[in-house]
Design an enzyme around this catalytic site. Sequence first.
Site, PDB file in Angstrom:
ATOM      1  N   SER A 109      -8.865  -5.155 -33.345  1.00 26.32           N
ATOM      2  CA  SER A 109      -8.504  -6.186 -34.318  1.00 26.32           C
ATOM      3  C   SER A 109      -8.380  -7.569 -33.680  1.00 26.32           C
ATOM      4  CB  SER A 109      -7.179  -5.831 -34.992  1.00 26.32           C
ATOM      5  OG  SER A 109      -7.247  -4.566 -35.590  1.00 26.32           O
TER       6      SER A 109
HETATM    7  N1  SAH Z   1      -5.520  -0.676 -34.200  1.00 26.76           N
HETATM    8  C1  SAH Z   1      -6.832  -0.719 -33.612  1.00 26.76           C
HETATM    9  C2  SAH Z   1      -7.887  -1.107 -34.624  1.00 26.76           C
HETATM   10  C3  SAH Z   1      -8.999  -0.121 -34.624  1.00 26.76           C
HETATM   11  S1  SAH Z   1     -10.139  -0.212 -35.950  1.00 26.76           S
HETATM   12  C4  SAH Z   1      -6.861  -1.617 -32.377  1.00 26.76           C
HETATM   13  O1  SAH Z   1      -5.863  -2.303 -32.114  1.00 26.76           O
HETATM   14  O2  SAH Z   1      -7.850  -1.606 -31.650  1.00 26.76           O
HETATM   15  C5  SAH Z   1      -9.567   1.088 -37.003  1.00 26.76           C
HETATM   16  C6  SAH Z   1      -9.476   2.468 -36.418  1.00 26.76           C
HETATM   17  O3  SAH Z   1      -9.071   3.352 -37.449  1.00 26.76           O
HETATM   18  C7  SAH Z   1     -10.786   3.040 -35.863  1.00 26.76           C
HETATM   19  O4  SAH Z   1     -10.608   3.451 -34.552  1.00 26.76           O
HETATM   20  C8  SAH Z   1     -11.069   4.226 -36.776  1.00 26.76           C
HETATM   21  O5  SAH Z   1     -11.712   5.296 -36.127  1.00 26.76           O
HETATM   22  C9  SAH Z   1      -9.683   4.605 -37.229  1.00 26.76           C
HETATM   23  N2  SAH Z   1      -9.620   5.391 -38.462  1.00 26.76           N
HETATM   24  C10 SAH Z   1     -10.404   5.315 -39.568  1.00 26.76           C
HETATM   25  N3  SAH Z   1     -10.030   6.218 -40.485  1.00 26.76           N
HETATM   26  C11 SAH Z   1      -8.985   6.906 -39.956  1.00 26.76           C
HETATM   27  C12 SAH Z   1      -8.156   7.990 -40.416  1.00 26.76           C
HETATM   28  N4  SAH Z   1      -8.343   8.553 -41.597  1.00 26.76           N
HETATM   29  N5  SAH Z   1      -7.176   8.426 -39.594  1.00 26.76           N
HETATM   30  C13 SAH Z   1      -6.958   7.869 -38.367  1.00 26.76           C
HETATM   31  N6  SAH Z   1      -7.718   6.866 -37.884  1.00 26.76           N
HETATM   32  C14 SAH Z   1      -8.705   6.386 -38.666  1.00 26.76           C
END
Ligand code: SAH
Length: 263
Positions: A109
């Site tokens: 993010s």
């Molecule tokens: N908080 C992260 C942002 C990652 S982007 C950071 O600081 O880097 C969002 C993430 O959510 C991705 O890694 C994706 O694989 C995950 N995601 C998507 N759907 C999900 C679900 N149902 N349960 C858990 N994670 C999920």
Amino acid sequence: MRSDRKMGCRMAGAGARLMRWVVLAAVLLLVACGETASGTPAADDRDDGVFAERRSKLMAEIRASEREISEPVLAAVERVDRHRFVRPENVGEAYENRPLPIGEGQTISQPLVVAMMTEALGISPGDRVLEIGTGSGYQAAVLAEMGAEVYSVEIIPALAAWSEENLRGAGYNEIKQRTDDGYFGWEDEAPFDGIIVTAAPDHVPQPLIRQLREGGRMIVPVGPPGFYQTLWKIEQTTDGVVAENLGLVRFVPLTGEMSAEDP
Ligand code: SAH
């Protein structure tokens, strides 16, 4: 004799040409290495000097934004080494205020969004906070810097493993991680003081609401995939759930059982 000399000459010419190529290749290699060394420092570079300037520029940008971010949140964001949470090829851009690709079609993010969501969560030290979507581990690290007891769920095994490496490598050994569909939260560890969802569902997952303690807050972007979503702050109160609209954001979609009926 003549033909020998000619032959020698040809060989010498070929040798000289070869030498020229070797020298040229060596020069090019030196230039390339020089750029790599100064422009893209190694992620495990213990000397933080290269990043210090970029980090303070990023902090100045976050401070200058219209969103009001409190000092404890700013300090937490500033303490996290974002270059330890990006892919090696993006280390040079780690302190830019934008999302970056982390593989598997996902992104780390934007720092301002991480700051804003952390602010909205209203964390006090010792709070139990659940994150859905560990991704790189960056947001989890910022929550840990706020003094929270962090639980984080990631659905993609490769990212769960990579974020674990990133978090351990940066010294965040207390964060509890799990590879699962975060739509269902982390029942065994509920209730939580805060829940932060970092991928966008098209509706608020009811299991997450149920895992908030009374007075607990959830920050969740809700909306259709590929467009802007609305960031909501949802509070569990004695009078029921209260929702506040925090504006538009852009997140990757929450996958898994998101579209299934709530159990
Ligand atoms: N908080 C992260 C942002 C990652 S982007 C950071 O600081 O880097 C969002 C993430 O959510 C991705 O890694 C994706 O694989 C995950 N995601 C998507 N759907 C999900 C679900 N149902 N349960 C858990 N994670 C999920």
